[in-house]
Scaffold this motif. Structure first.
Motif, PDB file in Angstrom:
ATOM      1  N   ILE A 197       0.824  -1.213   0.000  1.00 14.99           N
ATOM      2  CA  ILE A 197       0.000   0.000   0.000  1.00 14.99           C
ATOM      3  C   ILE A 197       0.861   1.267   0.000  1.00 14.99           C
ATOM      4  O   ILE A 197       0.337   2.370  -0.126  1.00 14.99           O
ATOM      5  CB  ILE A 197      -1.024   0.032   1.163  1.00 14.99           C
ATOM      6  CG1 ILE A 197      -0.346   0.090   2.527  1.00 14.99           C
ATOM      7  CG2 ILE A 197      -1.988  -1.120   1.084  1.00 14.99           C
ATOM      8  CD1 ILE A 197      -1.310   0.440   3.646  1.00 14.99           C
ATOM      9  N   GLU A 198       2.159   1.104   0.102  1.00 10.15           N
ATOM     10  CA  GLU A 198       3.056   2.260  -0.027  1.00 10.15           C
ATOM     11  C   GLU A 198       2.902   2.901  -1.404  1.00 10.15           C
ATOM     12  O   GLU A 198       3.124   4.099  -1.568  1.00 10.15           O
ATOM     13  CB  GLU A 198       4.515   1.842   0.207  1.00 10.15           C
ATOM     14  CG  GLU A 198       4.824   1.398   1.628  1.00 10.15           C
ATOM     15  CD  GLU A 198       4.462   2.442   2.678  1.00 10.15           C
ATOM     16  OE1 GLU A 198       4.802   3.626   2.482  1.00 10.15           O
ATOM     17  OE2 GLU A 198       3.828   2.075   3.686  1.00 10.15           O
ATOM     18  N   THR A 199       2.520   2.090  -2.400  1.00 13.05           N
ATOM     19  CA  THR A 199       2.290   2.615  -3.758  1.00 13.05           C
ATOM     20  C   THR A 199       1.200   3.679  -3.724  1.00 13.05           C
ATOM     21  O   THR A 199       1.345   4.752  -4.324  1.00 13.05           O
ATOM     22  CB  THR A 199       1.888   1.470  -4.720  1.00 13.05           C
ATOM     23  OG1 THR A 199       2.847   0.428  -4.622  1.00 13.05           O
ATOM     24  CG2 THR A 199       1.811   1.957  -6.159  1.00 13.05           C
ATOM     25  N   SER A 215      -7.989   3.282  -3.713  1.00 14.13           N
ATOM     26  CA  SER A 215      -6.860   2.361  -3.543  1.00 14.13           C
ATOM     27  C   SER A 215      -7.342   0.942  -3.806  1.00 14.13           C
ATOM     28  O   SER A 215      -8.413   0.540  -3.348  1.00 14.13           O
ATOM     29  CB  SER A 215      -6.286   2.476  -2.123  1.00 14.13           C
ATOM     30  OG  SER A 215      -5.104   1.710  -2.010  1.00 14.13           O
ATOM     31  N   GLU A 216      -6.559   0.189  -4.592  1.00 18.72           N
ATOM     32  CA  GLU A 216      -6.949  -1.157  -5.002  1.00 18.72           C
ATOM     33  C   GLU A 216      -5.839  -2.165  -4.674  1.00 18.72           C
ATOM     34  O   GLU A 216      -4.667  -1.845  -4.802  1.00 18.72           O
ATOM     35  CB  GLU A 216      -7.181  -1.219  -6.513  1.00 18.72           C
ATOM     36  CG  GLU A 216      -8.099  -0.149  -7.081  1.00 18.72           C
ATOM     37  CD  GLU A 216      -8.054  -0.147  -8.599  1.00 18.72           C
ATOM     38  OE1 GLU A 216      -7.680  -1.171  -9.207  1.00 18.72           O
ATOM     39  OE2 GLU A 216      -8.380   0.887  -9.190  1.00 18.72           O
ATOM     40  N   SER A 217      -6.248  -3.351  -4.297  1.00 18.04           N
ATOM     41  CA  SER A 217      -5.360  -4.497  -4.005  1.00 18.04           C
ATOM     42  C   SER A 217      -4.654  -4.353  -2.650  1.00 18.04           C
ATOM     43  O   SER A 217      -4.140  -3.288  -2.316  1.00 18.04           O
ATOM     44  CB  SER A 217      -4.290  -4.693  -5.084  1.00 18.04           C
ATOM     45  OG  SER A 217      -4.872  -5.008  -6.322  1.00 18.04           O
ATOM     46  N   GLY A 218      -4.675  -5.435  -1.906  1.00 19.32           N
ATOM     47  CA  GLY A 218      -3.980  -5.455  -0.621  1.00 19.32           C
ATOM     48  C   GLY A 218      -4.712  -4.744   0.497  1.00 19.32           C
ATOM     49  O   GLY A 218      -4.156  -4.524   1.571  1.00 19.32           O
ATOM     50  N   ILE A 219      -5.977  -4.373   0.238  1.00 18.34           N
ATOM     51  CA  ILE A 219      -6.758  -3.703   1.292  1.00 18.34           C
ATOM     52  C   ILE A 219      -7.536  -4.788   2.033  1.00 18.34           C
ATOM     53  O   ILE A 219      -8.675  -5.096   1.708  1.00 18.34           O
ATOM     54  CB  ILE A 219      -7.754  -2.672   0.700  1.00 18.34           C
ATOM     55  CG1 ILE A 219      -7.105  -1.819  -0.374  1.00 18.34           C
ATOM     56  CG2 ILE A 219      -8.363  -1.823   1.797  1.00 18.34           C
ATOM     57  CD1 ILE A 219      -6.126  -0.812   0.120  1.00 18.34           C
ATOM     58  N   SER A 220      -6.911  -5.401   3.013  1.00 23.21           N
ATOM     59  CA  SER A 220      -7.575  -6.519   3.686  1.00 23.21           C
ATOM     60  C   SER A 220      -7.828  -6.246   5.168  1.00 23.21           C
ATOM     61  O   SER A 220      -8.397  -7.073   5.859  1.00 23.21           O
ATOM     62  CB  SER A 220      -6.740  -7.789   3.534  1.00 23.21           C
ATOM     63  OG  SER A 220      -5.447  -7.578   4.057  1.00 23.21           O
ATOM     64  N   SER A 221      -7.434  -5.079   5.637  1.00 22.88           N
ATOM     65  CA  SER A 221      -7.603  -4.799   7.068  1.00 22.88           C
ATOM     66  C   SER A 221      -8.145  -3.391   7.302  1.00 22.88           C
ATOM     67  O   SER A 221      -8.001  -2.504   6.458  1.00 22.88           O
ATOM     68  CB  SER A 221      -6.258  -4.927   7.795  1.00 22.88           C
ATOM     69  OG  SER A 221      -5.373  -3.894   7.370  1.00 22.88           O
ATOM     70  N   ILE A 222      -8.769  -3.228   8.455  1.00 24.40           N
ATOM     71  CA  ILE A 222      -9.253  -1.915   8.889  1.00 24.40           C
ATOM     72  C   ILE A 222      -8.072  -0.945   8.962  1.00 24.40           C
ATOM     73  O   ILE A 222      -8.171   0.225   8.582  1.00 24.40           O
ATOM     74  CB  ILE A 222      -9.918  -2.014  10.290  1.00 24.40           C
ATOM     75  CG1 ILE A 222     -11.046  -3.045  10.291  1.00 24.40           C
ATOM     76  CG2 ILE A 222     -10.403  -0.655  10.756  1.00 24.40           C
ATOM     77  CD1 ILE A 222     -12.272  -2.702   9.539  1.00 24.40           C
ATOM     78  N   ALA A 224      -5.342  -0.826   7.246  1.00 25.04           N
ATOM     79  CA  ALA A 224      -4.899  -0.339   5.928  1.00 25.04           C
ATOM     80  C   ALA A 224      -5.737   0.858   5.476  1.00 25.04           C
ATOM     81  O   ALA A 224      -5.204   1.852   4.961  1.00 25.04           O
ATOM     82  CB  ALA A 224      -4.989  -1.463   4.891  1.00 25.04           C
ATOM     83  N   ILE A 225      -7.032   0.788   5.705  1.00 25.84           N
ATOM     84  CA  ILE A 225      -7.919   1.892   5.304  1.00 25.84           C
ATOM     85  C   ILE A 225      -7.655   3.126   6.166  1.00 25.84           C
ATOM     86  O   ILE A 225      -7.545   4.245   5.653  1.00 25.84           O
ATOM     87  CB  ILE A 225      -9.392   1.447   5.384  1.00 25.84           C
ATOM     88  CG1 ILE A 225      -9.660   0.426   4.276  1.00 25.84           C
ATOM     89  CG2 ILE A 225     -10.337   2.649   5.275  1.00 25.84           C
ATOM     90  CD1 ILE A 225     -11.048  -0.133   4.243  1.00 25.84           C
ATOM     91  N   LYS A 226      -7.535   2.927   7.463  1.00 29.38           N
ATOM     92  CA  LYS A 226      -7.254   4.066   8.352  1.00 29.38           C
ATOM     93  C   LYS A 226      -5.905   4.699   8.023  1.00 29.38           C
ATOM     94  O   LYS A 226      -5.712   5.906   8.169  1.00 29.38           O
ATOM     95  CB  LYS A 226      -7.310   3.609   9.816  1.00 29.38           C
ATOM     96  CG  LYS A 226      -8.743   3.300  10.265  1.00 29.38           C
ATOM     97  CD  LYS A 226      -8.837   2.945  11.733  1.00 29.38           C
ATOM     98  CE  LYS A 226     -10.300   2.783  12.149  1.00 29.38           C
ATOM     99  NZ  LYS A 226     -10.447   2.299  13.513  1.00 29.38           N
ATOM    100  N   ASP A 227      -4.983   3.878   7.569  1.00 25.78           N
ATOM    101  CA  ASP A 227      -3.654   4.332   7.176  1.00 25.78           C
ATOM    102  C   ASP A 227      -3.708   5.196   5.905  1.00 25.78           C
ATOM    103  O   ASP A 227      -2.953   6.151   5.750  1.00 25.78           O
ATOM    104  CB  ASP A 227      -2.782   3.088   6.913  1.00 25.78           C
ATOM    105  CG  ASP A 227      -1.293   3.392   7.038  1.00 25.78           C
ATOM    106  OD1 ASP A 227      -0.947   4.474   7.531  1.00 25.78           O
ATOM    107  OD2 ASP A 227      -0.473   2.538   6.634  1.00 25.78           O
TER     108      ASP A 227
END
Length: 260
Positions: A197-199, A215-222, A224-227
């Motif tokens: 998700i650094e991309t 943001s697409e791909s690798g979003i599997s956790s809460i 990651a979204i808050k980040d």
């Protein structure tokens, strides 16, 4: 030849075949062709969660994800969960999807539907409209700038939203143009399929605020979204995370509930 090149080569053959069987005039006579569309970009702008949930049976990188569910049940589950929209894979050979999936989802729900496809021809934009899509995906990695312009202009004339997917700074710079509604940053490296998700974080500052950032791909956790929210992202495309469960709608509802 990488996987994307193979998909595009097969897609050219597939589209040429379809064009020979179903003319554009037939697509334009479809019952759904005149249907008023629902804007995904508008839904994301006013949403707290920004979740776009995906229907995906399999993929080249993960093989089988979930072959056991009816697309209409998945669509209803997602709508009940309160997602902003649904992404429907319509590629058959590599993802196990079809335009029938899009039609069945459209018959089942009222929320915005994205046709997730490798669009290389205007014909596929018309197909999307004729089969009930509200949004099309354009992938910068497989399209020259003039095609992105042509396809996005056609989509806007049909009242379809357009999300443009980029993987790096080079794709982003060649692609930004007025007819796009959303810019999607795919966190998956197409060469080695690694995800970071650094991309999304790196590219966020280069995306003008006129566009909804997804943001697409690798979003599997809460987390990651808050980040990613502080970086201006209003949309989050989640596919495998929900589809790997027995009830994607319930999984999506719990995820959104935990977002708080």
């Amino acid at each position: 030849m990488n996987i994307l090149d193979k998909i595009v080569a097969d897609k050219r053959t597939e589209v040429d075949l379809k064009k020979s069987v179903i003319p554009v005039s037939q697509l334009e006579k479809s019952v759904l062709f005149g249907r008023p569309t629902i804007s995904l970009a508008a839904a994301l702008r006013k949403s707290d969660s920004g979740i776009i949930a995906e229907h995906k049976r399999r993929s080249p990188s993960k093989s089988v994800i979930n072959q056991d569910l009816n697309v209409q049940d998945v669509a209803k589950g997602y709508e009940n969960a309160g997602v902003c929209g649904m992404s429907v894979l319509t590629d058959s050979k590599y993802f196990g999807g079809s335009l029938d999936d899009l039609l069945l989802a459209r018959a089942a729900v009222q929320m915005p539907l994205l046709r997730k496809e490798f669009i290389i021809d205007e014909y596929q934009v018309l197909e999307a409209k004729a089969n009930g899509a509200d949004v099309i995906l354009l992938i910068a990695a497989i399209l020259e700038k003039d095609k992105i312009k042509r396809f996005s202009e056609l989509a806007k004339s049909l009242h379809l939203d357009v999300i443009l997917e980029v993987h790096n700074e080079e794709e982003l710079h060649k692609s930004i143009m007025p007819n796009l509604d959303m810019l999607g940053v795919n966190n998956r490296n197409l060469k080695n399929f690694e995800v970071s998700i650094e991309t999304s974080k790196t590219l966020s500052k280069l995306i003008p605020d006129d566009f909804v950032k997804v943001s697409e791909s690798g979003i599997s956790s809460i987390e990651a979204i808050k980040d990613l929210k502080p970086y201006g992202y209003q949309g989050f495309l989640i596919g495998e995370n929900f589809m790997r469960t027995k009830n994607p709608g319930v999984a999506a509802g719990e995820f959104i509930g935990n977002l708080g």
